[in-house]
Each structure stands twice: as structure tokens, then as C-alpha cells.
Design an enzyme around this catalytic site. Structure first.
Site, mmCIF file in Angstrom:
data_model
loop_
_atom_site.group_PDB
_atom_site.id
_atom_site.type_symbol
_atom_site.label_atom_id
_atom_site.label_comp_id
_atom_site.label_asym_id
_atom_site.label_seq_id
_atom_site.Cartn_x
_atom_site.Cartn_y
_atom_site.Cartn_z
ATOM 1 C CB CYS A 121 -0.907 0.031 1.216
ATOM 2 S SG CYS A 121 -2.288 -1.096 1.103
ATOM 3 C CB CYS B 299 11.323 5.860 -4.868
ATOM 4 S SG CYS B 299 11.541 4.283 -4.054
#
Ligand SMILES: [Zn+2]
Length: 380
Positions: free
Chosen positions: A187, A338
Site C-alpha cells: 500500500c 524514491c
């Protein structure tokens, strides 16, 4: 397990249903349910099970509440940030229904403790978000003969089923082997619509209650698929797989195994070091300080870049890397970053496969950089 006058009032809307009635409510009071993971799925699960009068609820979680959880993990509140999820859920559930017993297992479910914990409950509801625990819950339930009420969510889609019941399939009948690590983002990498785990968690809670009452048509041998964008439910019929390693005719798994290794988690770390260059945040910080000439590529989304960024980094979101290769120099060292290191690994692998020679993935992403190098950066 008789009901007190207080309980007769509290559960009066159940008692009015002939399918529940006093008998059914007493069954609920006698029942014990273990919920693994008090996150997006676990929140509605435990709240509705508590409100329904389940006699004993067990909660397994070792995590603490983070601000990014609150978009969907509704059992926790803003003032709970930083507190153990189990503690936060315990207080909320006691407020919903002080009549029930709540047991807290403040630890990760592992091959060492799973049998011991799960054997004390009638049914398990799986609210986990990782494959190691999902296979562990499945195998333990099959070995102990306990129903496993399964749910999972991804972006706008969810699934639910009931596994581990005599005559029905288990999770491994459906997915004998886990996906490659990194091939399915979690998620925090892929995002999830906040209401989605609410829908799926409540389907799980409904199935738990139906199993206890022994009423209706349970999701045994049926995989329910939900797409929130299309607002459509589909169903796939499932049969037990005779070749299933844990519940099939010739079982090869008769005790719990090492699920980290099975899911490639520990192998992944070893393999990563061999196949792809990596740098850690200290190395990156040194390179930046030395003003070394390299290309720092940030593959997060623009909103994440706005929240916090390393000024030298060039933003090209992961999905746009392919169409923007010309913006990435071929003759320089490239470090890809990231949020946590998952998307950047994909991008680094892609660049390497596309002919870039000197590509490195930043381990731990900007989150680790913010924790260890630059505490002024916003964490999210
Ligand atoms: Zn099976």
C-alpha cells in the site's frame, strides 16, 4: 454463556432477527476470533466484531500508529500517532463495547508463535498486508483446522474468501507460490483508496459472524472480487486443489516453514546486492557533499517531491521513466531514489536493462535519508 439484562438491551436489534436471536447472540458471546493486523482491514473488522458482541477478540500487531495510516485505519485517531496500534485499538474497542474480552498479542506472528497463538481461537480473520504473514496464517489455520477469513486490497480492488474449512480450498490452493518479491507493491508504494479496506474488512466481519451463527451462504469455495472504480462485485468458484502442498492429497508441508525465505524476502536481499548496484544514504550524502558529478533521479510522484526532496534530484515519476530516457545522461553515474527504495529499484533495473551502465539504487529512499542524514526533511 447467558446474556445479562445489559447485553439483552445492547444486542436487541440482533435478538429481533430470527436468524440470530438469543441462541445466536450466545454463540457470538462464546466465540473467540483472532484478527491478525490492526490496519486497514483490521480496523473495521475489530470494530464491528466488538460491537456485535464477540466474546473474545484477539489482536495481533506490533506496529505503531503513523499519520499515513489514518486515511483508512479508522480504529486509530490522530492523538494515537506514535502509540502501539494494539493499545490504541484496545481503548477504542472498550469504548465501543466494554462487555467483551480483548487479548493483545503485541508481536509479529511468526513460525515460532503462530500455532500457540492461533490454537486458542475459533476463527482467524486475516488483515495482513504482506505475503509472509498471509501464507503463515493460511498454513497454521490448515494445520489446526481453523477457518481463515481472508481479505486483501490493492489500489481500487479487493478480494475476500473463507479458507481452511473442511471440504473447501485454502489460500495455497489458489496461490501455491508467492509472487516475486517487488513484483507486487505494498500500500505505501502503490496507494490504496481509503474506503476500500473498509468495504473488504466489513465483508470479512460479516463472514466471521455468519460462520459463528452457522447461517447463510459463506464464501467457502468462492473468491469474491470487488472493484471500487467500476463498483462491481465478481465471483470466482474455487475448488480444493488436490496438489496443494498444505491441504492436498500428497502434502509436503506438515509443519510451519521459514516464510521469509519462502516469499523470497531474505533471498531478495542477497540477490539484490549481486544483481544491482546499491548505495546507502551515507554514501549519497558524501557524494553530495563532495559535489561529485552524478545524476540523482527521483522516481516518486510530484506530490511526494513537493512534500520533501533533495534539491539536486531530477524528478521523473516511475511511470514516465520509459518515455523520458533522453533526459537521463548515459555517461554519468546514476543514483535512483524514491520513498522507501522499491520503486527506485524497479527504475534502476529498467535503466540497466535499457543499456545504462552505472546505475545504483538508493537503499531506504528519502525516508531513510530523512531519518539518518537530514532531519529537516518532511517524513510522510
Ligand atoms: Zn490448499
Amino acid at each position: 454463556m447467558h446474556l445479562s439484562n445489559e447485553e439483552l438491551k445492547r444486542y436487541s436489534r440482533h435478538l429481533l432477527l430470527s436468524e440470530v436471536g438469543i441462541d445466536g447472540q450466545e454463540k457470538l458471546k462464546s466465540a473467540s476470533i483472532l484478527v491478525v493486523g490492526i490496519g486497514g482491514l483490521g480496523s473495521p473488522l475489530v470494530m464491528y466484531l466488538a460491537a456485535s458482541g464477540i466474546g473474545k477478540l484477539g489482536l495481533v500487531d506490533f506496529d505503531t500508529v503513523d499519520v499515513t495510516n489514518l486515511q483508512r485505519q479508522i480504529v486509530h485517531g490522530t492523538s494515537d500517532i506514535g502509540r502501539p496500534k494494539n493499545q490504541s485499538a484496545f481503548e477504542r474497542l472498550k469504548e465501543i463495547n466494554p462487555e467483551i474480552k480483548i487479548e493483545l498479542h503485541n508481536q509479529a506472528l511468526t513460525s515460532e508463535n503462530a500455532l500457540q497463538i492461533i490454537e486458542n481461537y475459533d476463527i482467524v480473520a486475516d488483515g495482513t498486508d504482506n505475503f509472509q504473514t498471509r501464507y503463515l496464517v493460511n498454513d497454521t489455520c490448515v494445520l489446526l483446522g481453523k477457518p481463515n477469513v481472508y481479505g486483501s486490497v490493492y489500489r481500487f480492488e479487493g478480494q475476500a474468501s473463507v479458507f481452511g474449512v473442511e471440504g473447501g480450498p485454502c489460500y495455497r490452493c489458489l496461490y501455491p507460490n508467492p509472487p516475486e518479491p517487488d513484483s507486487v507493491p505494498s500500500c505505501d508504494q502503490a496507494g490504496v483508496l481509503g474506503v476500500l479496506p473498509g468495504t473488504i474488512g466489513m465483508i470479512q466481519a460479516t463472514e466471521v459472524i455468519k460462520l459463528i451463527l452457522d447461517k447463510g451462504n459463506p464464501l467457502i469455495g468462492r473468491l469474491l472480487l470487488y472493484n471500487a472504480l467500476d463498483m462491481r462485485f465478481n465471483e470466482i468458484k474455487l475448488k480444493p486443489n488436490p496438489n496443494c502442498p498444505v491441504c492436498g492429497e500428497h502434502r509436503t508441508i506438515t509443519e510451519l516453514i521459514d516464510y521469509e525465505e519462502f516469499c523470497g524476502v531474505s533471498k531478495k536481499q542477497g540477490a539484490k546486492q549481486n544483481s544491482l548496484g546499491e548505495v546507502d544514504v551515507t554514501k549519497l550524502s558524501n557524494l553530495l557533499k563532495m559535489d561529485e558529478d552524478f545524476f540523482l533521479l527521483d522516481v516518486r510522484e510530484p506530490f511526494e517531491h513537493d512534500l520533501s526532496n533533495i534539491p539536486q534530484a531530477v524528478l521523473i515519476p516511475l511511470g514516465q521513466v520509459k518515455d523520458n530516457l533522453s533526459k537521463i545522461p548515459k555517461d554519468k553515474k546514476i543514483i535512483v531514489m524514491c520513498h522507501h527504495g522499491g520503486r527506485s529499484k524497479k527504475a534502476a533495473d529498467f535503466l540497466t536493462a535499457s543499456g545504462f551502465q552505472d546505475v545504483y539504487n538508493l537503499i531506504g529512499g528519502i525516508d531513510q535519508y530523512a531519518r539518518e542524514i537530514d532531519e529537516t526533511l518532511e517524513r510522510y
